[in-house]
Design an enzyme around this catalytic site. Sequence first.
Site, PDB file in Angstrom:
ATOM      1  CB  CYS A 124     -14.467 -14.549  -7.330  1.00  0.00           C
ATOM      2  SG  CYS A 124     -13.869 -16.129  -7.957  1.00  0.00           S
ATOM      3  CG  HIS A 231      -9.995 -12.774  -6.496  1.00  0.00           C
ATOM      4  ND1 HIS A 231     -10.855 -12.729  -5.421  1.00  0.00           N
ATOM      5  CD2 HIS A 231     -10.188 -13.968  -7.093  1.00  0.00           C
ATOM      6  CE1 HIS A 231     -11.546 -13.853  -5.360  1.00  0.00           C
ATOM      7  NE2 HIS A 231     -11.168 -14.627  -6.357  1.00  0.00           N
ATOM      8  CD  GLU A 233     -10.259  -9.751  -3.584  1.00  0.00           C
ATOM      9  OE1 GLU A 233     -10.656  -9.162  -4.616  1.00  0.00           O
ATOM     10  OE2 GLU A 233     -10.277 -10.991  -3.459  1.00  0.00           O
TER      11      GLU A 233
END
Length: 304
Positions: A124, A231, A233
């Site tokens: 990001c 993202h 994660e």
Amino acid sequence: NKTMSLFFCIYVTCLLFSSARRNDVPVIGILAQELHVQRSNRSAYIAASYVKFLEAAGARVVPVRLSRPLEEYKRLFNSINGFIIPGGRASVVSSRFQRAAQIFYELAIEAKKRGDYFPLWGTCLGFELLFYMTSEKTELSLTNTSGVMLPMSFTNGSRMFRGFPTQLMEDMASESLTGHSHKWGLKLSNHKKNKVLKNFFKVISTNTDGRIEFVSTVEAYDYPIYGTQWHPEKNAFEWRKPYIPHSPSAIKTSFYMADFFVNEARKSFHRFRSEEEERRELMYNYNPVHGSSTSPFEQIYIFG
Ligand SMILES: *[C@@H]1O[C@H](CO)[C@@H](O)[C@H](O)[C@H]1NC(C)=O
Ligand SMILES: *[C@@H]1O[C@H](CO)[C@@H](O)[C@H](O)[C@H]1NC(C)=O
Ligand SMILES: *[C@@H]1O[C@H](CO)[C@@H](O)[C@H](O)[C@H]1NC(C)=O
């Protein structure tokens, strides 16, 4: 017995060979992010989801704090096996976050030129910062992507997705398994126009906000440098936003992304000078706190 001794030789050769070429105890640094809610002295944080993401794939984590002296960053660089530049909110041109990221980026580039492998990943804001560090230009455009789930539009073959199961690749292309939360993006046309970016990064996926086609996943041609505008994660570890997918394939996406990067880190042989020093630096020395009711994160680690 001949068969046994042949087997034994192959076994020993494999052991020697694999232990000579693979580091099964990788440690990865995660850069802290600027904390905008000032809590007394505490001005930086690491979202626990990045830590869990890497741990789930077999790495340990070291926090890399902001505003530290260059010497400390160099010592850490020579001790760890990979580096993550996370998302968040900070200037990509001038901030404590940018300074630390730039130091690790330059060390990783120099290392590769000497034949020393050191993988680096930007997510990001960290992804957007990769483009600035590479081209020294902010080539970003406003995109309508603050909180959307998108499917992957794969564009080119890559190292990153080579080991992914075929079924998962199909799911990633047909289901919305990637969470996006950004106001800016690199237009595909700007990637093509900027010679430095074009020669450095291969675009391996793009997305569109309906108007603008932007770059969503890259890998550097000649360096172990990777990035996602989305993202990976969050899928398995964050529950507070409607744009984070949690389907079985979304969770597998998280895992395979981490698995790829941790395997990259297993090619690095940096290590701490002593076990004592390693123990002192590991994330296990810190405790995460439950994010406040307004935080986008379930758990964060807070630093001074
Ligand atoms: C700020 O940090 C200093 C040194 O780290 C510490 O001595 C002091 O108590 C801290 N102040 C607050 C308000 O937490
Ligand atoms: C931005 O995207 C959302 C859907 O994600 C859409 O509802 C909205 O109209 C878009 N806004 C603009 C200005 O295109
Ligand atoms: C990689 O993907 C981009 C975006 O779709 C495309 O323009 C480019 O031609 C592709 N490059 C290769 C080598 O396939």
